[in-house]
Design a protein around this motif. Structure first.
Motif, mmCIF file in Angstrom:
data_model
loop_
_atom_site.group_PDB
_atom_site.id
_atom_site.type_symbol
_atom_site.label_atom_id
_atom_site.label_comp_id
_atom_site.label_asym_id
_atom_site.label_seq_id
_atom_site.Cartn_x
_atom_site.Cartn_y
_atom_site.Cartn_z
ATOM 1 N N MET A 1 -1.191 52.811 74.887
ATOM 2 C CA MET A 1 -0.945 52.251 76.264
ATOM 3 C C MET A 1 -0.012 52.835 77.022
ATOM 4 O O MET A 1 1.073 53.505 76.848
ATOM 5 C CB MET A 1 -0.013 50.984 75.926
ATOM 6 C CG MET A 1 0.079 49.797 77.068
ATOM 7 S SD MET A 1 1.046 48.502 76.614
ATOM 8 C CE MET A 1 1.400 47.612 78.198
ATOM 9 N N THR A 2 -0.532 53.153 78.376
ATOM 10 C CA THR A 2 0.543 53.486 79.194
ATOM 11 C C THR A 2 1.079 52.447 80.307
ATOM 12 O O THR A 2 0.456 51.628 80.746
ATOM 13 C CB THR A 2 -0.536 54.320 80.332
ATOM 14 O OG1 THR A 2 -1.106 55.540 79.634
ATOM 15 C CG2 THR A 2 0.136 55.180 81.490
ATOM 16 N N LEU A 3 2.461 52.582 80.436
ATOM 17 C CA LEU A 3 2.945 51.807 81.207
ATOM 18 C C LEU A 3 3.068 52.026 82.608
ATOM 19 O O LEU A 3 3.237 53.143 83.026
ATOM 20 C CB LEU A 3 4.567 51.702 80.716
ATOM 21 C CG LEU A 3 5.553 50.814 81.593
ATOM 22 C CD1 LEU A 3 5.265 49.348 81.294
ATOM 23 C CD2 LEU A 3 7.001 51.016 81.309
ATOM 24 N N LYS A 26 3.968 58.352 78.394
ATOM 25 C CA LYS A 26 3.755 56.898 78.210
ATOM 26 C C LYS A 26 3.869 56.453 79.432
ATOM 27 O O LYS A 26 3.656 54.782 79.091
ATOM 28 C CB LYS A 26 4.957 56.439 77.062
ATOM 29 C CG LYS A 26 4.729 57.091 75.998
ATOM 30 C CD LYS A 26 5.831 56.787 75.023
ATOM 31 C CE LYS A 26 5.916 57.782 73.712
ATOM 32 N NZ LYS A 26 7.215 57.174 72.710
ATOM 33 N N LYS A 292 10.672 53.154 76.654
ATOM 34 C CA LYS A 292 10.479 52.609 75.331
ATOM 35 C C LYS A 292 10.723 50.885 75.262
ATOM 36 O O LYS A 292 10.247 50.408 74.481
ATOM 37 C CB LYS A 292 11.378 53.382 74.502
ATOM 38 C CG LYS A 292 10.887 54.863 74.495
ATOM 39 C CD LYS A 292 12.096 55.799 73.317
ATOM 40 C CE LYS A 292 11.594 57.275 73.113
ATOM 41 N NZ LYS A 292 12.582 57.946 72.518
ATOM 42 N N CYS A 294 10.145 48.952 77.452
ATOM 43 C CA CYS A 294 8.971 48.076 77.797
ATOM 44 C C CYS A 294 7.931 48.162 76.890
ATOM 45 O O CYS A 294 7.520 47.139 76.796
ATOM 46 C CB CYS A 294 8.727 48.630 79.297
ATOM 47 S SG CYS A 294 9.874 48.481 80.526
ATOM 48 N N LEU A 295 7.862 49.109 76.201
ATOM 49 C CA LEU A 295 6.669 49.460 75.119
ATOM 50 C C LEU A 295 7.188 48.667 73.978
ATOM 51 O O LEU A 295 6.488 49.270 72.970
ATOM 52 C CB LEU A 295 6.241 50.655 75.012
ATOM 53 C CG LEU A 295 5.846 51.279 76.525
ATOM 54 C CD1 LEU A 295 5.331 52.644 76.282
ATOM 55 C CD2 LEU A 295 4.392 50.623 76.794
ATOM 56 N N HIS A 297 9.666 49.327 71.820
ATOM 57 C CA HIS A 297 10.183 50.204 70.719
ATOM 58 C C HIS A 297 11.696 49.999 70.731
ATOM 59 O O HIS A 297 12.405 49.514 71.458
ATOM 60 C CB HIS A 297 10.182 51.830 71.073
ATOM 61 C CG HIS A 297 8.634 52.264 71.320
ATOM 62 N ND1 HIS A 297 7.762 52.357 70.044
ATOM 63 C CD2 HIS A 297 8.055 52.631 72.158
ATOM 64 C CE1 HIS A 297 6.734 52.777 70.483
ATOM 65 N NE2 HIS A 297 6.653 52.830 71.641
#
Length: 324
Positions: A1-3, A26, A292, A294-295, A297
């Motif tokens: 997934m690309t933010l 990313k 990270k 936002c994704l 992590h």
């Protein structure tokens, strides 16, 4: 997934963050807003992003996060709008110069449930992070005395000083946050001494350029922070933590690591002379941490509550210095 990220404010710091996003595998900078054409065009040229109005960034469902790098008096309203739109938020410090306004903003952002991070870049400096790691590992035992030094090479332009909120909210707020970050506990202000010793124009607009603050942590650790708007030898940023078993310190990286030794003495390279050079690695690591976050992590970042805590201390220091 690309933010996909939107940038609000493409000035000096916005351009730094835009480059960090562009370097990430990313994330991508999808949109940029800035009323100044040259600022927006620089970011567009370097990242391939599109220029958009703020409302367009907030309404675009494909954009998952925003970087708020606009003037300080716009931060709170834009944070609230981003939260209402369901966007993850990265906001430059401070949230607002007014403590009550900042508190209201933090409450609204918290109730929205969005991820939010404040731009305390010094938490990501590799030297300071290593000091923090060793402190947490118990290398010097219980910390007893913390000394933080921040000195700028020269005063900022007087027009900036007028709208900065003063030395404590603009400059020392970084050090106040660092003290809380290192110790991981609440701090209370014990005493403040401040004056304008560098630039008479700073005094004329009701601010100071030189200050020393003493604080005490809940555990009893004493913290001393000194700030100056002048250091003729370069950008001076140091931390020392003295504890029961020893002492940890983090000094200044120089322009290079070459030292000349002769019969006449030793000649060392100068310190860096610009905060963006001194904290280049920290700025990049900071945006990487936000991506990270936002994704989803696991990552430790300064939140809006941390910014509010530092602002409370900065406001108290300012009031004790007679600046309001």
């Amino acid at each position: 997934m690309t933010l996909r990220i939107g940038l609000i404010g493409a000035g000096r710091i916005g351009q730094v963050h835009a480059r960090a996003v562009a370097a990430s595998e990313k994330a991508e900078l999808a949109a940029v807003h800035d009323p100044i054409d040259s600022n927006a065009e620089k970011v567009m040229a370097s990242t391939g992003s599109a220029r958009r109005e703020i409302d367009g960034i907030f309404s675009d469902q494909s954009i998952g996060a925003v970087l708020i790098c606009s003037p300080t008096d716009m931060h709170a309203a834009q944070c609230e709008a981003a939260a209402a739109a369901g966007k993850a938020i990265f906001c430059e410090k401070p949230i607002d110069l007014d403590l009550v306004r900042a508190e209201a903003c933090v409450a609204k952002a918290a109730s929205s449930g969005v991820q939010a991070m404040l731009g305390f870049n010094r938490r990501f400096d590799p030297h300071f992070l290593d000091l923090k790691r060793q402190l947490d590992d118990g290398k010097i035992g219980r910390p007893e005395l913390v000394q933080i030094t921040s000195r700028d090479p020269s005063p900022p332009p007087i027009d900036y000083v007028k709208r900065s909120g003063g030395l404590f909210r603009d400059m020392m707020i970084h050090d106040l946050d660092m003290a809380q970050f290192l110790l991981g506990e609440p701090l209370s202000v014990v005493g403040v001494t401040a004056d304008s010793l560098v630039d008479a124009d700073i005094a004329a607009v009701g601010d100071v350029d030189t200050a020393a603050v003493t604080l005490r942590a809940a555990s009893g650790t004493i913290v001393v922070i000194t700030n100056s708007r002048r250091a003729t030898y370069g950008y001076d940023q140091r931390i020392e933590v003295h504890g029961a078993l020893g002492c940890l310190s983090a000094g200044n990286p120089a322009v290079n690591q070459t030292t000349l030794l002769t019969g006449a003495g030793a000649l060392s390279p100068p310190l860096m002379d610009f905060f963006m050079d001194r904290y280049a690695a920290a700025y990049a690591a900071q945006i990487d941490a936000f991506i990270k976050l936002c994704l989803d992590h696991p990552v430790d970042v300064p939140g809006l509550v941390d910014g509010l805590s530092a602002l409370r201390l900065a406001t108290e220091c300012s009031e004790l210095a007679g600046l309001g």
